[in-house]
Motif scaffolding. Structure first.
Motif, short mmCIF file in Angstrom:
data_model
loop_
_atom_site.label_atom_id
_atom_site.label_comp_id
_atom_site.label_asym_id
_atom_site.label_seq_id
_atom_site.Cartn_x
_atom_site.Cartn_y
_atom_site.Cartn_z
N TRP B 315 -16.39 -2.74 -4.99
CA TRP B 315 -16.57 -2.95 -6.43
C TRP B 315 -17.21 -4.30 -6.69
O TRP B 315 -18.14 -4.43 -7.48
N ARG B 319 -21.15 -5.74 -8.08
CA ARG B 319 -21.21 -6.60 -9.27
C ARG B 319 -21.55 -8.04 -8.95
O ARG B 319 -21.41 -8.92 -9.81
N ASP B 324 -27.72 -6.31 -9.22
CA ASP B 324 -28.41 -5.28 -10.01
C ASP B 324 -29.92 -5.38 -9.83
O ASP B 324 -30.63 -4.37 -9.86
N GLU B 332 -35.65 1.69 -8.44
CA GLU B 332 -36.49 1.91 -9.61
C GLU B 332 -37.92 1.54 -9.30
O GLU B 332 -38.19 0.68 -8.46
N GLU B 334 -41.18 -0.29 -9.66
CA GLU B 334 -41.44 -1.67 -10.08
C GLU B 334 -42.76 -1.74 -10.80
O GLU B 334 -43.78 -1.30 -10.29
#
Lengths: 494, 490
Positions: B315, B319, B324, B332, B334
Motif C-alpha cells: 500500500w 503511494r 504515480d 499511460e 506520454e
C-alpha cells in the motif's frame, strides 16, 4: 553554429521523418512565439514585448510515446521582406520556378549574411524532410493593416506551401480584424482569429484540427494529435483533482499541539496555537495551489496575492467569508442534513416504529450543533498528562463547515483559472470579479454540493491516524470533487 | 516487500536528477516487460525497480539483507529466551518432579493472555482504542523510540545494509502518513518472530529434555478449588487432540495419582507413590500444550502479521511520492509538446532600453520620408520634400528616394531628414538599411530624425524605436515624440 548543422540538431532528439511541420512566421512582435507557447503548452518559450526576442528557429515536436506527430516551428520575424522579394523576383518570372527560386535564395544567403532572418524562417518551410511544411502567418488584428506586410505574404506565396493566416489580438481589440481578413483572404485560403493569450483549450484543439485541413494527408495525424492532447488534458484534470483532495484532506485533519506546564493557564497557549493553526492552513492551501499549477504545466506561476481580489485574499478574511463562506443558516442546513441522515438510519433500524422521530431529532441536533458552533474554527482540547507533569493543548482538526466550504470554493476557482491560463500568458495570476452584486455570502458551490462533500470530511475526521481510513476518505473526497471540477466556476461579487 | 519499498523510494529519488525525456524513454522501453503487472501498482513498481537494476535495486537488496539479519537475530533471541525459560521450568535433577501446574501457568495461561492482547492489538485501530490495556500498549508502541531500536539493531548489520536501512527510515519518517502502517505491522511482525521463536525454543528444549532424560512430572497447587478442578482443566485443555492423540490426554487417575506436595521432602497424595512410568505420562500432554497453545497460535499470528506487513508495504509502495508519475510513465501514453529551445538573447552589449529625448523638431524645412504608409496628414514641421519608402516600394524605388533626399539636403532645400514611421509597429532591419543608405548618401552631419506617428487608439512603441535606433551608433540619428496630434491611420 552552421545553419545546416543547426537544422540537424533541431530534429536530432526526435525522429520527425513522417511528421508535418507547421512553421509560424510573420512580422516581428505579432505573437508568433505566444502562439507557439500556447499550442506547445510550453511556458519556457521566450516571449517579450521587445521585438527581436526570437533570433533562431526552434522546433517543438509534439510526441506521443516518442513518436512525433507534428512539429511546430517558431521563427524570427521578417526583417527585410521587400529586399528579399526583389531578389526573388530577379531570379525568375515563372510561377512554376518560384519555390526553386526560394531555395536558391536560401542557399545563397545562408552564408552571405544579408538576409539572416529570412533564411532562418524560410529554411524550415522549404526543407524537403518530413511530411512537408505548412505555413502559419501571424498578424496582429488589434492594429491597422499596412502595406509593409504584402512583400511578406508574397514571399510565402512563392514557397508554394499550404498556408493559413492567424489573426492574433495582442491589444485585445478587434477593431481592425475585418480589414485584415480582407487583405489576408487574397493570399491565404484559411484565415482564423486566434488570441494566443486567452484561447481556451477547446479553441486550441480546434486550431490544431484546422492545421490538418491545410493538406489532406495531415488530417488523420492532426486528429490523432488532438485526441492525445485531450487525453493528456483529462489526466491533468485528474492530477489537479487529486491535489485539491489532498489539500482539503490535509487541512481537515491537521492538528497543532503544544505542551505546557501542568500549572500553566492554557488560554494564552490556546490563542497562540490558534494563530499557528491558521498559518498552517494557509500554508496547506498555498501548497495545494502550487500542486494544481504544476499539474497544468505552470510550475513557477507568480500569484498576485496581495493586490487583487478573491482567491488572493486571506483564507480567513471577511472577503473570503463573504464570497466563499456559508451563512450561519446554510451551515445549519448542512448540519441538519447530516444529523437527519443519521437519524434516518435509526428509524429504519426501528422499522418505522419510532415514527421518524430519530430523523427529526437528528436533524435538529445537527442544525443546533452547526448553528452554535458556527464561529468555532477547530476543536480545541487541553489534555492532562499527569505522568509527564504537563498538559498538552491541542487545536484541530478543522471544525468549521464555513471555512471548509470556503477552501473548496477557492480551490475550484483557482483550478478553473489555472486550467484556462495559456502558456503564452506572462502576467501574474490574478482574477477579476464577475456577476452581480448583492448576492450575499456565496461561492461556487451549492449547499447540496457542500452537503455531499461534508460527509467525506466527517470520514476524514473519524479516520484519525488510521492511514487506510484516511486514504479511503481522501479517495471519496476526490470522487466527489471530480464532477465539480468540470463545472465553470466564476466567483460572484458579494 | 520492505526491500522493494526502500528500493523503489531510492530509485525515484535518483530519477529526480534525470531529465524528464530520458526517464520517459527509459521507462517506455520497459513497458512491454512490465505490462503483465498492470493493475497491481506495488508489483509493477517492484518489477520496474528490478528491471532498471541500478541504485534502487542495490538498496532493495541491502534492505532485504538487513531485514533478514534482523529477523535472524530476533529468532535467535527468541529461541534463546524460550530455551532458557524452558530449561528453567522443565529443570529436573531427580530431587523432585517437574511441576505441571507451573508449566501450564507459564506456557499456556500466560501465553494465552499475551496472545489475547496480541489478538486485540491486531484489531482495527478505532476498535483498539476502546480497550484500555491495548490502547495503552498502542500508545507505548507509538512512543517507541525508533532511533534507539535502530541503534541497537544497527550493531548486527553490515555497513552497506546499515546505510540503506538508515536512508529508508529517514525517508519513512518524512512520510509518516504513508509509512505509519508499515512500521506498525513490521514491529508486530517482529514481535511474532520473537514469540514464535520463543515457542520453538521452549518446545525444542522440552523435546530434547524428554529425549535425553526420564523426567518425572507431577502437579502441585495450594489452591484447593484449582486442585479439585484439575481433572476438568486437563480434560478441557486436551480436547483439541484427544481423538488424534489419546495418549496426550491424562486420565483422571493419572491426575489423581500425581498430585504432589513438597512438605517433608515431597509426598504424593496417594498412599503409594506412583512409579516412574506413571510420573512420566504427562509428557505427551505437555508437548501437545506447547504445540497447540504455544507454537501453532504464534505461527498463525506470525503469518498474519507477515501478510499484513506485506500488504502495508504494498500500500505504501503505491503511494510513495512520485510513484504515480512512474506508474503513469509505465501505463499511460506520454504526450510531449515542448522542446529544448536554443538559447535566444537580445543583442549583447546593448542598452536594454533607450529613452526618447524631450526635444522638438528644428524650424528649418525637412525632407520627409513616409515609411510604409505612416499617417502623415498633419506633420509638425515644414516639408521641403516628401517621398515614400518601404511598404510596397521596390528596392529600386527606395534607391531613387534616397538619391532625391540626398540632393535636397546637399542643395540646402532641406535642413535634415525626418522619417515618419507607424508608432504602433516595431522597427525592422529594412528601415535601418534605409537609414544606413541615407547616411551613406548624406555623409556625417545632417540630422536624421525618426518620428513615430501615432494613430488614435493605437499603441505607441516610440521607446522600442529609440532602443533599436541607438544600436546603429549614429550620432546624427535620433528618435523624437510626435507632438500631441493623434491622427487616424492611413
Amino acid at each position: 553554429m552552421d545553419p545546416s548543422e543547426r537544422a540537424r540538431s533541431l530534429e536530432a532528439a526526435a525522429d520527425t521523418s513522417a511528421a508535418p511541420r507547421f512553421v509560424v512566421v510573420g512580422h516581428p512582435n505579432k505573437g508568433k512565439s505566444s502562439i507557439v507557447a500556447t499550442l506547445a503548452q510550453d511556458a519556457s518559450v521566450a516571449i517579450a514585448d521587445e521585438s527581436g526576442t526570437t533570433r533562431t528557429s526552434t522546433a517543438y515536436p509534439m510526441q506521443v510515446d516518442g513518436r512525433v506527430l507534428y512539429v511546430l516551428v517558431d521563427t524570427p520575424g521578417f526583417q527585410r521582406p521587400s529586399a528579399a522579394l526583389g531578389e526573388l523576383a530577379a531570379r525568375t518570372k515563372s510561377a512554376g520556378e518560384r519555390p526553386g527560386a526560394v531555395r536558391a535564395f536560401i542557399a545563397e544567403h545562408e552564408l552571405s549574411g544579408r538576409f539572416p532572418d529570412e533564411c532562418e524562417l524560410l529554411r524550415p518551410i522549404m526543407d524537403e524532410g518530413g511530411a512537408g511544411a505548412g505555413v502559419l502567418y501571424v498578424v496582429d488584428g488589434s492594429v491597422p493593416y499596412g502595406p509593409e506586410y504584402e512583400p511578406e505574404m508574397e514571399i510565402l506565396r512563392w514557397s508554394g506551401r499550404p498556408r493559413m493566416a492567424l489573426i492574433n489580438l495582442i491589444g485585445e481589440r478587434e477593431d481592425h480584424v475585418v480589414e485584415w481578413r480582407t487583405a489576408l483572404g487574397q493570399y491565404f485560403s484559411v484565415v482564423r482569429v486566434f488570441d494566443a493569450v486567452t484561447a481556451e483549450f477547446d479553441r486550441q484543439l480546434e486550431l490544431l484540427r484546422a492545421f490538418g485541413q491545410l493538406h489532406d494527408p495531415w488530417r488523420a495525424i492532426m486528429d490523432e494529435a488532438v485526441r492525445a492532447l485531450s487525453r493528456r488534458r483529462e489526466r491533468q484534470l485528474n492530477a489537479a483533482t487529486r491535489a485539491i483532495a489532498r489539500m482539503l484532506a490535509d487541512a481537515a485533519t491537521h492538528v497543532e499541539t503544544r505542551r505546557i506546564a501542568f500549572d500553566e493557564a492554557p488560554d494564552a497557549a490556546k490563542a497562540g496555537l490558534l494563530d499557528r493553526y491558521r498559518d498552517r492552513l494557509r500554508e496547506i492551501e498555498h501548497r495545494g495551489r502550487d500542486a494544481v499549477e504544476r499539474a497544468y504545466g505552470h510550475p513557477a506561476l507568480e500569484r498576485d496575492e496581495p493586490a487583487l481580489a478573491l482567491i488572493g485574499a486571506d483564507l480567513f478574511s471577511a472577503a473570503t467569508e463573504q464570497l466563499f463562506g456559508l451563512t450561519r443558516l446554510q451551515a445549519a442546513q448542512i448540519g441538519a442534513a447530516g444529523g437527519a441522515g443519521f437519524g434516518l438510519l435509526l428509524d429504519l433500524a426501528a422499522q418505522g416504529l419510532s415514527l421518524g422521530m430519530a430523523t427529526v431529532a437528528g436533524g435538529a441536533a445537527g442544525a443546533a450543533a452547526a448553528w452554535f458552533g458556527f464561529d468555532r474554527l477547530a476543536r480545541v482540547e487541553v489534555l492532562d498528562m499527569h505522568a509527564l507533569g504537563a498538559k498538552e493543548v491541542r487545536v484541530g482538526p478543522l471544525d468549521n463547515v464555513s471555512v471548509r466550504h470556503a477552501m473548496i470554493g477557492r480551490a475550484l476557482v483557482h483550478q478553473a483559472i489555472v486550467a484556462a491560463r495559456t502558456h503564452a500568458a506572462r502576467d501574474r495570476l490574478s482574477i477579476t470579479l464577475q456577476g452581480s452584486a448583492g448576492q450575499g455570502a456565496t461561492g461556487t458551490l451549492s449547499v447540496q454540493d457542500s452537503r455531499n462533500l461534508d460527509k467525506h470530511f466527517k470520514a476524514l475526521a473519524r479516520a484519525g491516524r488510521d492511514e487506510r481510513a484516511l486514504a479511503d476518505a481522501e479517495d471519496g473526497l476526490r470522487e466527489a470533487l471530480a464532477p465539480l471540477m468540470r463545472r465553470e466556476h466564476t466567483p460572484r461579487a458579494g | 516487500m520492505l526491500g522493494a519499498l526502500a528500493g523503489v523510494a531510492r530509485q525515484i529519488e535518483v530519477d529526480r536528477s534525470i531529465g524528464v525525456r530520458s526517464l520517459a524513454e527509459r521507462d517506455r522501453a520497459l513497458r512491454p516487460a512490465l505490462a503483465r503487472h498492470q493493475g497491481r501498482p506495488a508489483r509493477q513498481l517492484d518489477a520496474w525497480m528490478r528491471a532498471i537494476d541500478a541504485e534502487g535495486a542495490a538498496t532493495a537488496e541491502q534492505v532485504r539483507a538487513a531485514m533478514w539479519t534482523i529477523g535472524m537475530a530476533l529468532s535467535v533471541l527468541g529461541i534463546f529466551i524460550g530455551a532458557g525459560l524452558g530449561a528453567a521450568v522443565f529443570h529436573y535433577d531427580g530431587s523432585r518432579p517437574v511441576n505441571v501446574t507451573l508449566a501450564l501457568w507459564v506456557f499456556v495461561a500466560a501465553q494465552g493472555a499475551l496472545l489475547l492482547l496480541m489478538m486485540i492489538a491486531l484489531l482495527p485501530r478505532p476498535l483498539v482504542r476502546w480497550v484500555a490495556p491495548v490502547a495503552a500498549l498502542e500508545r507505548l508502541l507509538q512512543s517507541v523510540n525508533l532511533g534507539l531500536l535502530w541503534r541497537a539493531a544497527a550493531r548486527v548489520l553490515p555497513a552497506g545494509s546499515r546505510a540503506a536501512v538508515q536512508a529508508a527510515m529517514t525517508s519513512g519518517l518524512r512520510h509518516e502518513r504513508i509509512h505509519g502502517e508499515v512500521y506498525r505491522w513490521q514491529l508486530l511482525r517482529w514481535s511474532q518472530v520473537v514469540a514464535l521463536s520463543f515457542q520453538l525454543g521452549v518446545t525444542g528444549t522440552f523435546a530434547v529434555k524428554i529425549g535425553v532424560q526420564d523426567i518425572a512430572f507431577a502437579w502441585s497447587t495450594q489452591v484447593e478449588s484449582l486442585a479439585r478442578g484439575m481433572p476438568r482443566i486437563v480434560n478441557a485443555l486436551s480436547s483439541p487432540w484427544a481423538r488424534v492423540w489419546p495418549q496426550a490426554r491424562p486420565s483422571p487417575e493419572l491426575v489423581e495419582a500425581t498430585r504432589y506436595a513438597r512438605l517433608r521432602g515431597g509426598e504424593f497424595g496417594t498412599q503409594s507413590p506412583p512409579d516412574a512410568e506413571t510420573l512420566g505420562q504427562w509428557w505427551p500432554f505437555l508437548m501437545a500444550c506447547l504445540i497447540v497453545y504455544g507454537a501453532v497460535p504464534r505461527l498463525l499470528t506470525w503469518s498474519y502479521t507477515a501478510y499484513r506487513a506485506r500488504r502495508a508495504a504494498e500500500w505504501s509502495l503505491a503511494r510513495l511520492p512520485d510513484a504515480d508519475l512512474v506508474l503513469a510513465r509505465l501505463n499511460e501514453v506520454e504526450v510531449s509538446t515542448s522542446a529544448e529551445p536554443h538559447g535566444v538573447t537580445l543583442h549583447p552589449n546593448e542598452p536594454a532600453t533607450a529613452s526618447v529625448p524631450d526635444e522638438s523638431l528644428p524650424p528649418a524645412p525637412q525632407a520627409f520620408v513616409n515609411w510604409a504608409a505612416a499617417p502623415d496628414a498633419a506633420l509638425p514641421f515644414v516639408v521641403a520634400l516628401r517621398v515614400a519608402m518601404g511598404g510596397r516600394n521596390s528596392p529600386e524605388d527606395d534607391e531613387r528616394a534616397v538619391a532625391a533626399i540626398a540632393h535636397a539636403v546637399r542643395s540646402g532645400a532641406a535642413g535634415g531628414v525626418v522619417i515618419g514611421v507607424r508608432a504602433w509597429e516595431v522597427p525592422t532591419e529594412a528601415l535601418f538599411d534605409a537609414v544606413r543608405a541615407l547616411r551613406a548618401a548624406l555623409d556625417a552631419g545632417p540630422m536624421v530624425t525618426l518620428l513615430p506617428l501615432q494613430a488614435k487608439g493605437e499603441p505607441d512603441r516610440s521607446v522600442q524605436w529609440a532602443t533599436h535606433a541607438a544600436r546603429l551608433g549614429d550620432p546624427w540619428l535620433r528618435v523624437l515624440h510626435e507632438p500631441d496630434t493623434a491622427q487616424d491611420p492611413a
